[in-house]
Design an enzyme around this catalytic site. Structure first.
Site, PDB file in Angstrom:
ATOM      1  CG  HIS A  81      -1.945  -1.090   1.233  1.00 48.80           C
ATOM      2  ND1 HIS A  81      -3.212  -0.982   0.720  1.00 48.80           N
ATOM      3  CD2 HIS A  81      -1.868  -2.357   1.706  1.00 48.80           C
ATOM      4  CE1 HIS A  81      -3.872  -2.129   0.873  1.00 48.80           C
ATOM      5  NE2 HIS A  81      -3.069  -2.994   1.464  1.00 48.80           N
ATOM      6  CG  ASN A 154      -7.883  -4.464   1.062  1.00 47.11           C
ATOM      7  OD1 ASN A 154      -7.195  -3.455   1.236  1.00 47.11           O
ATOM      8  ND2 ASN A 154      -7.394  -5.688   1.127  1.00 47.11           N
ATOM      9  CG  HIS A 345      -2.352  -1.469  14.804  1.00 51.02           C
ATOM     10  ND1 HIS A 345      -2.548  -2.736  14.324  1.00 51.02           N
ATOM     11  CD2 HIS A 345      -1.792  -1.613  16.022  1.00 51.02           C
ATOM     12  CE1 HIS A 345      -2.130  -3.615  15.222  1.00 51.02           C
ATOM     13  NE2 HIS A 345      -1.670  -2.951  16.265  1.00 51.02           N
ATOM     14  CE1 TYR A 368      -2.119  -2.733   8.515  1.00 49.68           C
ATOM     15  CE2 TYR A 368      -2.150  -4.925   9.453  1.00 49.68           C
ATOM     16  CZ  TYR A 368      -2.447  -4.066   8.414  1.00 49.68           C
ATOM     17  OH  TYR A 368      -3.059  -4.533   7.272  1.00 49.68           O
TER      18      TYR A 368
HETATM   19 FE1  HDD Z   1      -2.411  -4.904   5.523  1.00 51.63          FE
HETATM   20  C1  HDD Z   1      -1.003  -1.851   5.188  1.00 51.63           C
HETATM   21  C2  HDD Z   1      -5.430  -3.626   4.407  1.00 51.63           C
HETATM   22  C3  HDD Z   1      -3.748  -8.061   5.436  1.00 51.63           C
HETATM   23  C4  HDD Z   1       0.367  -6.064   6.943  1.00 51.63           C
HETATM   24  N1  HDD Z   1      -3.076  -3.103   4.911  1.00 51.63           N
HETATM   25  C5  HDD Z   1      -2.336  -1.961   4.839  1.00 51.63           C
HETATM   26  C6  HDD Z   1      -3.139  -0.887   4.350  1.00 51.63           C
HETATM   27  C7  HDD Z   1      -4.389  -1.391   4.126  1.00 51.63           C
HETATM   28  C8  HDD Z   1      -4.346  -2.780   4.486  1.00 51.63           C
HETATM   29  C9  HDD Z   1      -5.583  -0.638   3.612  1.00 51.63           C
HETATM   30  C10 HDD Z   1      -2.669   0.533   4.105  1.00 51.63           C
HETATM   31  C11 HDD Z   1      -2.911   1.414   5.297  1.00 51.63           C
HETATM   32  C12 HDD Z   1      -2.494   2.821   4.977  1.00 51.63           C
HETATM   33  O1  HDD Z   1      -3.144   3.441   4.122  1.00 51.63           O
HETATM   34  O2  HDD Z   1      -1.533   3.271   5.581  1.00 51.63           O
HETATM   35  N2  HDD Z   1      -4.198  -5.700   4.967  1.00 51.63           N
HETATM   36  C13 HDD Z   1      -5.330  -5.000   4.638  1.00 51.63           C
HETATM   37  C14 HDD Z   1      -6.448  -5.905   4.557  1.00 51.63           C
HETATM   38  C15 HDD Z   1      -5.975  -7.151   4.830  1.00 51.63           C
HETATM   39  C16 HDD Z   1      -4.558  -7.016   5.106  1.00 51.63           C
HETATM   40  C17 HDD Z   1      -7.878  -5.503   4.237  1.00 51.63           C
HETATM   41  C18 HDD Z   1      -6.707  -8.453   4.900  1.00 51.63           C
HETATM   42  C19 HDD Z   1      -7.932  -8.550   5.241  1.00 51.63           C
HETATM   43  N3  HDD Z   1      -1.791  -6.724   6.058  1.00 51.63           N
HETATM   44  C20 HDD Z   1      -2.491  -7.900   5.978  1.00 51.63           C
HETATM   45  C21 HDD Z   1      -1.721  -8.966   6.583  1.00 51.63           C
HETATM   46  C22 HDD Z   1      -0.547  -8.397   7.026  1.00 51.63           C
HETATM   47  C23 HDD Z   1      -0.620  -6.990   6.672  1.00 51.63           C
HETATM   48  C24 HDD Z   1      -2.165 -10.407   6.698  1.00 51.63           C
HETATM   49  C25 HDD Z   1       0.618  -8.997   7.734  1.00 51.63           C
HETATM   50  C26 HDD Z   1       0.620 -10.096   8.388  1.00 51.63           C
HETATM   51  N4  HDD Z   1      -0.614  -4.103   5.924  1.00 51.63           N
HETATM   52  C27 HDD Z   1       0.377  -4.771   6.564  1.00 51.63           C
HETATM   53  C28 HDD Z   1       1.562  -3.894   6.882  1.00 51.63           C
HETATM   54  C29 HDD Z   1       1.121  -2.521   6.315  1.00 51.63           C
HETATM   55  C30 HDD Z   1      -0.250  -2.828   5.734  1.00 51.63           C
HETATM   56  C31 HDD Z   1       2.882  -4.410   6.466  1.00 51.63           C
HETATM   57  C32 HDD Z   1       2.069  -1.825   5.345  1.00 51.63           C
HETATM   58  C33 HDD Z   1       2.106  -0.385   5.762  1.00 51.63           C
HETATM   59  C34 HDD Z   1       1.380  -0.340   7.019  1.00 51.63           C
HETATM   60  O3  HDD Z   1       0.927  -1.582   7.344  1.00 51.63           O
HETATM   61  O4  HDD Z   1       1.203   0.632   7.698  1.00 51.63           O
HETATM   62  O5  HDD Z   1       1.754  -3.852   8.240  1.00 51.63           O
END
Ligand code: HDD
Length: 727
Positions: A81, A154, A345, A368
């Site tokens: 993202h 999402n 988060h 997160y």
């Molecule tokens: Fe995630 C970012 C949505 C599964 C780990 N995720 C992130 C963002 C969104 C989502 C919208 C961007 C937030 C922003 O605008 O800053 N993610 C989802 C959805 C998931 C999902 C709807 C499943 C239902 N995500 C998911 C899993 C993991 C992550 C299973 C890790 C185990 N997601 C992250 C992250 C991020 C992230 C690495 C990257 C940047 C951040 O968090 O702030 O932690």
């Protein structure tokens, strides 16, 4: 910016969060230049040197400060993202949900809760195109009176994997390949389909990703989903399961895939610009918050497991109640400070909202905070203005990089007597958070529940729920993506999986790839539980008892408004200004915007010798950046446009992308120069059945009315069948 005749640009709205941010917002207007130490600077354009041609002196602290700060401007982009854009807004509740949740902002309809919302793509880097085929992030931070609640969702209601431990594998597979970092912001490559073809649980999500949901017309025209099942907890401590939805008031609309690829070249910031301009124009985007509430007692009533994030709860089984409205009404002041530094988060909850044991959610609860520590550089990221809650923070956490808060006193531990026991633990009566006391009696085991096994029934339900054009687009999307995969075995494996979703889908894609549909082979990996591994797909195939679910198709979406749609009006010298004015007035009245596009920029002269200002030339504009096209009358204008290849290309392309096209009857000859001239009526007086979305009229009132209806219909997909398009 597209013109809207209404001036809505005054945007005074001070929510509690905006008021909280105001002291941090700084303007340089009428100020003198200073260093970061507040020293007034006389010259920051010439470094301090030994003589005017001489070597630069180490002493030059002004040079050093300026360069050093610049050298440190970048932080790591989000691992997923990374590409996104955001806006401020408010959330208002329609009716109290007090019977199911004690969350304050879902109880009191008089409360206006500030929000900050970030939309994103998943796979691309920060500078990648907005129009990639991808899932869109829809992350909402509610600044409630009980602390921040983040709904990190999402635009698709399910996910690729059932367990967070696979997330690094999924993302490594979809990101550019590590040896050459190709391709950017695209899933159409070997590693992604290698992974997916071995991951049957991804099948449902892949259907969504190959559908037009993955190429939205606008962030303002897409749904949002919390994906996981969460819990609502009421004052009595009762728990109900809940699924969160965002429903856009402008309806759910997408672009065509060919169009998306063109937009990526013409304006890679298309979605970002669209959101920014709508808010600047006062056309504030709105979504209703929906909830599906499922009593605890019904947990095992469904054909699928509520804890499985690859499943949705069909709206036919549990209706979505619309409980409030979110309005985005203010653009950020500074992209980096707000949009880049905002830290979401899933674990940011308030009393009344709690988690379930969905294994994807459970893993996210760790990831997160962990990622923000790296991205934002330390444990004090909650103090960054955009992240801090609107309620005070009191605890014994101290120090760390870039600490802003100055904690007074000598006590930073609990229990204590020296600090009078402060800060006190908050009891239930004070709104203290307590986790839902879920009973758990289980063996510690690394295994998947059998109730997570059915990987295909909802993929089939999704496909069956699509209209024919949507199904055709899914076939095309699979054929495109797998067509970019060079390894034959991967293509074949995917065809095997598709045959378990729908036989005709698999055979259509197979034909486009020049392959036969194979017998699907079950991958041997840890996706399937160890106890009695099924070796044949047949043993885990289930069928949904629902034939179709209308909510899964975009065809039935709202098509009664042209609000914020942008119309191209093609003109040249000698245009009939009445024909332009009548249309622009009618469009503006309906809340649409427009731009005048001509062979050159500057002005054109109207039939009445009036100068008309032009917004774009054919060189800077492109039909893919507009929702529809209108060609007004005026003999000279019409003659020039007919002879202008770029004008004809513009109209041809709009036709190819199935958009509404209208022409004043006087301008018919411009349309006659297009490749769809055969579709035009020969004689306007004795017309037979007309081509839908192609409007040619003498009577301007009839013309504007029919055109507005056609623009609201969004697209005329039947035109795709012709496929012989020179555009
Ligand atoms: Fe995630 C970012 C949505 C599964 C780990 N995720 C992130 C963002 C969104 C989502 C919208 C961007 C937030 C922003 O605008 O800053 N993610 C989802 C959805 C998931 C999902 C709807 C499943 C239902 N995500 C998911 C899993 C993991 C992550 C299973 C890790 C185990 N997601 C992250 C992250 C991020 C992230 C690495 C990257 C940047 C951040 O968090 O702030 O932690």
């Amino acid at each position: 910016m597209p013109k809207s005749k209404k001036d809505n640009s005054s945007k005074k709205n001070e929510s509690t969060k905006i008021n909280d941010l105001l002291p941090d917002i700084q303007s340089n207007e009428d100020e003198l230049l200073t260093t970061n130490q507040g020293l007034k600077v006389n010259d920051d354009q010439n470094s301090l040197k030994a003589g005017s041609r001489g070597a630069t002196l180490l002493e030059d602290f002004i040079l050093r400060e300026k360069i050093t700060h610049f050298d440190h401007e970048r932080i790591p982009e989000r691992i997923v993202h990374a590409r996104g854009t955001a806006a401020h807004g408010i959330f208002r509740l329609y009716k109290s949900l007090g019977d199911v949740t004690k969350a304050g902002f879902l109880n009191d309809t008089s409360i206006e809760t500030p929000v900050f919302v970030r939309f994103s793509t998943v796979a691309g880097s920060r500078g990648s195109t907005d129009l990639a085929r991808d899932v869109r992030g829809f992350a909402v931070k509610f600044y409630t009176q009980e602390g921040n609640f983040d709904l990190v969702g999402n635009n698709m209601p399910v996910f690729f994997i059932q367990d967070a431990i696979k997330f690094p594998d999924l993302i490594h597979a979809v990101k550019p390949e590590p040896h050459n970092e190709i391709p950017q912001a695209a899933s159409a490559h070997e590693t992604f389909w290698d992974f997916i073809s071995l991951m049957p649980e991804s099948t449902h999500m892949i259907m969504w990703l190959m559908s037009d949901r993955a190429i939205p017309r606008s962030y303002r025209m897409m749904e949002g989903f919390g994906v996981h099942t969460f819990r609502f907890i009421n004052e009595k401590g009762d728990s109900n399961f809940v699924k969160f939805h965002w429903k856009p008031l402008l309806g759910v609309h997408s672009v065509a895939w060919d169009e998306a690829q063109n937009i990526s070249g013409k304006d890679p910031d298309f979605h970002r610009r669209d959101l920014w301009e709508a808010i600047e124009n006062g056309a504030f985007p709105e979504w209703e918050l929906g909830v599906q509430i499922i009593p605890e007692a019904d947990e095992h009533k469904f054909e699928f497991d509520l804890l499985d994030p690859t499943k949705l709860v069909p709206e036919e089984l549990v209706p979505v109640q619309r409980i409030g409205k979110m309005t985005l009404n203010r653009n950020p002041e500074n992209f980096f400070a707000e949009t880049e530094q905002v830290a979401f988060h899933v674990g940011h909850v308030v009393p009344g909202i709690d988690f379930t044991n969905d294994p994807l959610l459970q893993g996210r609860l760790f990831s997160y905070t962990d990622t923000q520590l790296l991205r934002l550089g330390g444990p004090n990221f909650h103090e960054i203005p955009i992240n801090r809650p609107v309620v005070p923070i009191h605890n014994n956490q101290r120090d760390g990089h870039m600490r802003q808060q100055i904690n007074s006193g000598k006590v930073s531990y609990h229990p204590n007597t020296l600090g009078g026991g402060c800060p006190f633990q908050a009891g239930m009566k004070d709104g203290g958070f307590t986790s839902y006391a879920e009973r758990i009696d289980a063996k510690k085991i690394r295994e998947r529940s059998r109730s997570f096994f059915d990987h295909f029934s909802q993929a089939t339900l999704f496909f069956n729920s699509q209209s024919q054009p949507e199904k055709d687009h899914i076939v095309d999307a699979f054929s495109f993506e797998l067509g970019k995969v060079n390894t034959q075995e991967i293509r074949v494996r995917m065809l095997g999986i598709l045959s378990l979703v729908d036989k005709s889908l698999a055979s259509h894609v197979a034909r486009k790839l020049g392959l036969n549909v194979p017998k699907p082979e079950m991958p041997i990996n840890k996706s399937i539980p160890a106890d009695g591994d099924p070796t044949e797909y047949e043993s885990i195939i289930a069928k949904s008892s629902l034939e179709k679910s209308d909510a899964l198709s975009m065809m039935g979406t709202k098509k009664d408004s042209i609000q914020t749609r942008c119309i191209a009006i093609l003109v040249a010298d000698g245009v009939n200004e009445m024909s332009v004015d009548a249309m622009t007035n009618a469009l503006t009245e309906q809340g649409a915007t427009y731009q005048l596009v001509a062979p050159h920029q500057g002005t054109v002269m109207s039939t009445n010798d009036k100068e008309i200002a032009i917004d774009q030339s054919f060189l800077t504009a492109a039909s893919v950046l507009f929702d529809a096209v209108y060609v007004p009358g005026g003999t000279n204008s019409v003659v020039s446009l007919e002879a202008e290849p770029d004008a004809i290309h513009f109209i041809n392309e709009a036709y190819k992308h199935c958009k509404a096209i209208a022409a004043d009857a006087d301008a018919m000859q411009v349309l006659k120069a297009t490749y769809f001239s055969k579709k035009l009526p020969k004689d306007l007086k004795n017309r037979k059945k007309e081509e839908e979305g192609l409007i040619i009229e003498n009577d301007i009132a009839v013309l504007t009315k029919s055109f507005i209806k056609a623009v609201a219909a969004h697209r005329f997909w039947h035109r795709e069948k012709a496929r012989k398009v020179p555009a």
